[in-house]
Design an enzyme around this catalytic site. Structure first.
Site, mmCIF file in Angstrom:
data_model
loop_
_atom_site.group_PDB
_atom_site.id
_atom_site.type_symbol
_atom_site.label_atom_id
_atom_site.label_comp_id
_atom_site.label_asym_id
_atom_site.label_seq_id
_atom_site.Cartn_x
_atom_site.Cartn_y
_atom_site.Cartn_z
ATOM 1 N N GLU A 54 -0.245 -3.816 -8.225
ATOM 2 C CA GLU A 54 0.867 -4.775 -8.341
ATOM 3 C C GLU A 54 0.558 -5.926 -9.305
ATOM 4 O OE1 GLU A 54 1.859 -5.764 -4.259
ATOM 5 O OE2 GLU A 54 2.091 -3.661 -3.721
ATOM 6 N N ASN A 68 -1.155 0.843 -9.949
ATOM 7 C CA ASN A 68 -0.286 1.207 -8.824
ATOM 8 C C ASN A 68 0.723 0.085 -8.577
ATOM 9 O OD1 ASN A 68 0.082 3.093 -6.505
ATOM 10 N ND2 ASN A 68 -0.529 1.325 -5.247
ATOM 11 N N HIS A 101 8.368 2.687 -2.122
ATOM 12 C CA HIS A 101 8.961 2.019 -0.949
ATOM 13 C C HIS A 101 10.464 1.887 -1.198
ATOM 14 C CE1 HIS A 101 5.143 1.084 0.912
ATOM 15 N NE2 HIS A 101 4.696 0.573 -0.220
ATOM 16 N N GLU A 117 2.806 5.565 -1.830
ATOM 17 C CA GLU A 117 3.095 4.805 -0.600
ATOM 18 C C GLU A 117 4.530 5.045 -0.129
ATOM 19 O OE1 GLU A 117 2.144 0.609 -0.922
ATOM 20 O OE2 GLU A 117 0.339 0.992 -2.101
ATOM 21 N N ASP A 177 7.834 5.418 1.671
ATOM 22 C CA ASP A 177 8.584 5.296 2.919
ATOM 23 C C ASP A 177 10.011 4.889 2.569
ATOM 24 O OD1 ASP A 177 8.196 2.544 2.452
ATOM 25 O OD2 ASP A 177 6.857 2.275 4.163
HETATM 26 O O1 9MR Z 1 0.937 -1.644 5.198
HETATM 27 C C1 9MR Z 1 0.122 -2.752 4.888
HETATM 28 C C2 9MR Z 1 0.235 -3.781 6.017
HETATM 29 O O2 9MR Z 1 -0.351 -3.278 7.191
HETATM 30 C C3 9MR Z 1 -0.437 -5.079 5.591
HETATM 31 O O3 9MR Z 1 -0.209 -6.059 6.585
HETATM 32 C C4 9MR Z 1 0.124 -5.512 4.255
HETATM 33 C C5 9MR Z 1 -0.495 -6.813 3.797
HETATM 34 O O4 9MR Z 1 0.239 -7.396 2.790
HETATM 35 O O5 9MR Z 1 -0.101 -4.509 3.286
HETATM 36 C C6 9MR Z 1 0.583 -3.341 3.574
HETATM 37 O O6 9MR Z 1 0.392 -2.368 2.558
HETATM 38 C C7 9MR Z 1 0.886 -2.680 1.265
HETATM 39 C C8 9MR Z 1 -0.001 -1.983 0.264
HETATM 40 O O7 9MR Z 1 -1.343 -2.322 0.469
HETATM 41 C C9 9MR Z 1 0.410 -2.311 -1.163
HETATM 42 N N1 9MR Z 1 1.801 -2.019 -1.380
HETATM 43 C C10 9MR Z 1 2.737 -2.565 -0.405
HETATM 44 C C11 9MR Z 1 2.304 -2.181 1.011
HETATM 45 C C12 9MR Z 1 3.328 -2.677 2.033
HETATM 46 O O8 9MR Z 1 3.359 -4.068 2.039
#
Ligand code: 9MR
Length: 365
Positions: free
Chosen positions: A175, A216, A252, A281, A283
């Site tokens: 990101e 990513n 997402h 990722e 969903d």
């Molecule tokens: O799913 C992850 C969640 O459990 C954490 O609290 C969060 C922290 O910001 O990160 C989430 O995963 C993220 C991923 O690492 C990067 N892309 C977005 C995902 C969803 O927020």
């Protein structure tokens, strides 16, 4: 949902979309149906994915993994690739400066090995979930640019080095471009300048020469300003001979938004630059409560992303960001939204699960 736009013009796409639409599925003799259904039900996603060469993966929540046997069993049965939802992030591994804790991450990697699963590494650099000592140190000025660069380099060597040979692909930077298509304003960009991105890839390559190294991000599924900014960044990195090997598209999505435009075109343009691609990722959330229409729209979206992956040449894996509605980051972040996964809270398959199975079964290379 304009799902057909993603793969428009291809016979296979039309066929796949037809078969996941219950109303238009052609009737078949009852005996054949029963046999096929029984066979399909006995197989996990990984079994149907196998012949396509595309890995099917999931993010793993290690707390759930240790507390919930059905969760653990589903991971082994359904997936041939895994990624840590949180436990490989910097803030989890080095909570205290200089004290590295790989316990949970090692547990995941060991379990993957036992189950014949590949592991994606997520992530060596992100603007979230960093250790407090790092963000506080930079904010207070105690950590200056020179020291930050040293800390970052050491972090890459320690983490990628620890898992050397056991991670098939690393999300080296996560990101790093924002939604206005500019390099994201982070402590790394502010102190180190844009060169930090190339440095990250060079260090990661030295630390684990066999791992495929990825950029990513989210909101880069279709052709848009943000994905184009990545396209230009990759071109530049390639021109500078930076070891970058893959583009990770998070995926997402939400049923209330238009399906992204030209997903397959987007994937293909990165492949033409010589990169592998992956959906990393996936969903598809929805405004709660779910109803039949939303659930069906969700199935279309999952299937359409997977179709783009299968129709591309170098899309190596399709990873869902959690697979059961029992554990999901969505309700905690998006008020009033949820049900984003392919199994429900009781691990029962939703139409999205069946759609992925059908798509894997019919698609191929
Ligand atoms: O799913 C992850 C969640 O459990 C954490 O609290 C969060 C922290 O910001 O990160 C989430 O995963 C993220 C991923 O690492 C990067 N892309 C977005 C995902 C969803 O927020």
């Amino acid at each position: 949902m304009k799902v057909t736009r993603a793969v428009a013009g291809t016979a296979i796409a039309a066929a796949l979309l037809l078969t996941i639409t219950p109303q238009s599925a052609p009737a078949a003799p009852a005996t054949t149906d029963a046999t096929t259904d029984a066979t399909a039900a006995a197989q996990g996603l990984r079994d149907v994915a196998k012949r396509t060469g595309v890995r099917i993966g999931t993010a793993v929540d290690m707390a759930a993994f240790n507390a919930d046997p059905p969760y653990r069993e589903a991971i082994a049965r359904e997936f041939n690739s895994v990624v840590a939802e949180n436990v490989m992030k910097w803030g989890e591994i080095e909570r205290e400066r200089g004290v590295l804790d790989f316990t949970a991450a090692d547990q995941l990697v060991d379990s993957a090995r036992a189950n014949g699963q590949q592991v994606r590494g997520h992530t060596l650099l992100w603007h979230n979930q960093n250790p407090g000592w790092l963000t506080d140190g930079v904010a207070s000025g105690e950590i200056d640019a020179t020291e930050l660069r040293q800390i970052l380099k050491r972090h890459v060597f320690e983490v990628a080095g620890h898992f050397r040979g056991r991670i098939v692909a690393w999300d080296v930077v996560n990101e790093v471009i924002d939604d206005s298509a500019q390099l994201r304003d982070t402590i790394f960009l502010r102190l180190l300048g844009p060169e930090y991105i190339a440095d990250m890839f060079r260090w990661a390559h030295q630390a684990d020469p066999k791992a495929k190294l990825y950029l990513n991000d989210y909101n880069v599924e279709g052709v848009n300003a943000k994905s184009t900014a990545y396209y230009e960044l990759v071109k530049q990195l390639k021109a500078d001979r930076v070891p970058v090997h893959g583009f990770g598209i998070q995926g997402h999505l939400g049923v209330q938004y238009p399906f992204p435009n030209n997903v397959l075109d987007n994937v293909r343009r990165f492949e033409k630059l010589g990169l592998d691609t992956a959906f990393t990722e996936v969903d598809v959330r929805m405004p709660m409560p779910p109803d039949a229409t939303k659930i069906q729209a969700q199935a279309y979206a999952y299937s359409a992303l997977l179709q783009a992956c299968l129709l591309a040449q170098r899309c190596v894996s399709f990873t869902v960001w959690g697979f059961t509605d029992k554990y999901s980051w969505v309700p905690g972040v998006f008020d009033g939204q949820g049900a984003a996964n392919i199994l429900d809270e009781n691990f029962a398959p939703k139409p999205a699960y069946d759609a992925l199975k059908t798509t894997f079964t019919l698609g191929g290379r």
